[in-house]
Design a protein around this motif. Structure first.
Motif, short mmCIF file in Angstrom:
data_model
loop_
_atom_site.label_atom_id
_atom_site.label_comp_id
_atom_site.label_asym_id
_atom_site.label_seq_id
_atom_site.Cartn_x
_atom_site.Cartn_y
_atom_site.Cartn_z
N THR A 1 -19.27 -8.75 40.99
CA THR A 1 -18.95 -10.12 40.56
C THR A 1 -19.51 -11.09 41.60
O THR A 1 -19.77 -10.70 42.75
CB THR A 1 -17.43 -10.35 40.45
N TYR B 1 -19.26 -15.71 42.30
CA TYR B 1 -18.68 -16.95 41.76
C TYR B 1 -19.38 -18.20 42.28
O TYR B 1 -19.05 -19.31 41.87
CB TYR B 1 -17.18 -17.02 42.11
N LEU C 1 -21.68 -10.34 37.45
CA LEU C 1 -20.70 -10.85 36.49
C LEU C 1 -19.94 -12.03 37.09
O LEU C 1 -19.39 -11.92 38.19
CB LEU C 1 -19.69 -9.75 36.15
N GLY D 1 -16.87 -13.16 36.65
CA GLY D 1 -15.68 -12.63 36.00
C GLY D 1 -14.55 -13.65 36.00
O GLY D 1 -14.48 -14.52 36.87
N ASP D 2 -13.64 -13.47 35.03
CA ASP D 2 -12.46 -14.35 35.06
C ASP D 2 -11.51 -13.92 36.17
O ASP D 2 -10.46 -14.55 36.38
CB ASP D 2 -11.78 -14.44 33.68
N SER D 3 -11.89 -12.87 36.91
CA SER D 3 -11.17 -12.55 38.16
C SER D 3 -11.22 -13.73 39.11
O SER D 3 -10.44 -13.79 40.07
CB SER D 3 -11.79 -11.31 38.83
N ASP E 1 -17.98 -14.07 31.77
CA ASP E 1 -16.77 -13.65 31.07
C ASP E 1 -16.31 -14.71 30.07
O ASP E 1 -16.35 -15.90 30.36
CB ASP E 1 -15.63 -13.47 32.09
N LYS F 1 -19.22 -11.33 28.26
CA LYS F 1 -18.30 -10.18 28.26
C LYS F 1 -16.98 -10.61 27.64
O LYS F 1 -16.49 -11.70 27.94
CB LYS F 1 -18.06 -9.68 29.69
N HIS G 1 -15.44 -5.05 27.07
CA HIS G 1 -14.58 -4.58 28.17
C HIS G 1 -13.38 -3.86 27.57
O HIS G 1 -12.57 -4.47 26.88
CB HIS G 1 -14.16 -5.82 28.98
N LEU H 1 -17.93 -2.08 29.43
CA LEU H 1 -17.31 -2.06 30.76
C LEU H 1 -15.96 -1.37 30.59
O LEU H 1 -15.16 -1.77 29.73
CB LEU H 1 -17.15 -3.47 31.31
N GLU I 1 -12.48 -0.09 32.35
CA GLU I 1 -11.66 -0.33 33.54
C GLU I 1 -10.44 0.58 33.60
O GLU I 1 -9.69 0.71 32.63
CB GLU I 1 -11.22 -1.81 33.56
N ILE J 1 -15.16 0.54 36.33
CA ILE J 1 -14.41 0.04 37.49
C ILE J 1 -13.12 0.85 37.49
O ILE J 1 -12.29 0.70 36.58
CB ILE J 1 -14.20 -1.50 37.44
N ILE K 1 -18.93 -1.34 38.87
CA ILE K 1 -18.77 -2.75 39.21
C ILE K 1 -17.50 -2.89 40.04
O ILE K 1 -16.53 -2.16 39.82
CB ILE K 1 -18.71 -3.65 37.95
N VAL L 1 -15.12 -6.14 42.30
CA VAL L 1 -14.97 -7.56 42.63
C VAL L 1 -15.52 -7.76 44.05
O VAL L 1 -15.10 -7.07 44.99
CB VAL L 1 -13.48 -7.98 42.53
#
Ligand code: KIV
Length: 276
Positions: free
Chosen positions: A34, A36, A53, A55-57, A95, A124, A148, A191, A193, A214, A224, A226
């Motif tokens: 990931t 940002y 990615l 990600g919405d993480s 994401d 995603k 995902h 993906l 998880e 992941i 993948i 984070v």
């Protein structure tokens, strides 16, 4: 005209969907992370990461929320734009946040925003049987889709926490069926998880799409994590599948290179990062 898109003035051509399929066919592990912002995306790209990615993480590691649920389409567009500026080779995936793809029309509208405004090359979404119509609709409009499955963090309140999925044979069977249906509906990659190794292997063996894991064990096409987890920035207890690549590295770039190398030579994930 097309050479511009293919080369973007770099030594190595940019990664695209065909590259990911070829890597799978050749047995070359796909290294994904990931990112940002532009500073980290430059490092991630320079280290040879194949797929990045947004990600919405980011809701957890950037915004400080307990879950990914508060993240909005506007947030993802903002971070995707920043990440896009730092990349030259890696494939950029963004994401779809919570409830931004509740029906096919809404999903198409928001995918277009992530691609046109953010610069994403693929979107995603967390999906299974309930999202087949959405995936089919996006695929019909040539929107590349990463599906995902396994642990779906946007469903955390429904499933009762961030926990390993597919330990029950019936649940594992349903997950494999969903992966096949997502493929049939036009998803481009999967993906996966937080599942036991054997579920990762069954899904890898059961479909033709590249499977990025992941916490899904070693028998998948790529890994993948984070970025903030591998750089040991995230405070507190980490998930079992996380490895701190800052150990023994002098700089973040060296740590990210260590991650890419470990994914490529398949020394990551080791047994201690896997679920049974
Ligand atoms: O949002 C995210 O960063 C993700 C990863 C955990 C794969 O979906």
């Amino acid at each position: 005209m097309y050479t511009q898109l293919e080369q973007r003035g770099m030594a190595e051509p940019p990664v695209n969907v065909a590259t990911l399929q070829k890597m799978k066919a050749d047995g070359e592990a796909i290294a994904c992370l990931t990112a940002y912002d532009a500073s980290f995306s430059m490092l991630v790209d320079a280290a040879g990461t194949d797929l990045v990615l947004v990600g919405d993480s980011l809701g957890m590691v950037i915004q400080g929320h307990d879950t990914t649920i508060p993240v909005t389409v506007t947030d993802i567009i903002y971070h995707t734009k920043n990440v896009a500026r730092g990349l030259s080779r890696a494939f950029l995936v963004a994401d779809m946040p919570f409830m931004s793809y509740a029906d096919p029309g809404q999903a198409l509208e928001n995918s277009v925003l992530l691609m046109q405004e953010g610069g994403a090359m693929m979107i995603k979404l967390e999906g299974g049987e309930g999202q087949l119509d959405v995936v089919e609709h996006l695929a019909k409009h040539d929107i590349p889709v990463c599906a995902h499955i396994g642990l779906k963090p946007q469903s955390v309140h429904k499933i009762g926490g961030f926990r390993v999925q597919g330990r029950e044979p019936e649940q594992a069977k349903k997950m494999l069926e969903s992966a096949k249906h997502l493929q049939d509906c036009g998803a481009d990659i999967v993906l996966l998880e937080c599942v036991p190794n054997e579920v990762g292997e069954a899904i890898h063996d059961g479909i033709d799409l590249p499977v990025i894991g992941i916490g899904a064990g070693p028998h998948v096409d790529g890994q993948i994590l984070v970025l903030y987890d591998i750089l040991d920035i995230t405070p507190g207890r980490k998930p079992k599948f996380v490895r701190n690549f800052m150990t023994g590295a002098d700089t973040p770039l060296e740590a990210i290179r260590g991650y890419v190398k470990a994914v490529k030579d398949r020394s990551y994930p080791a047994p201690e990062h896997c679920f049974s």
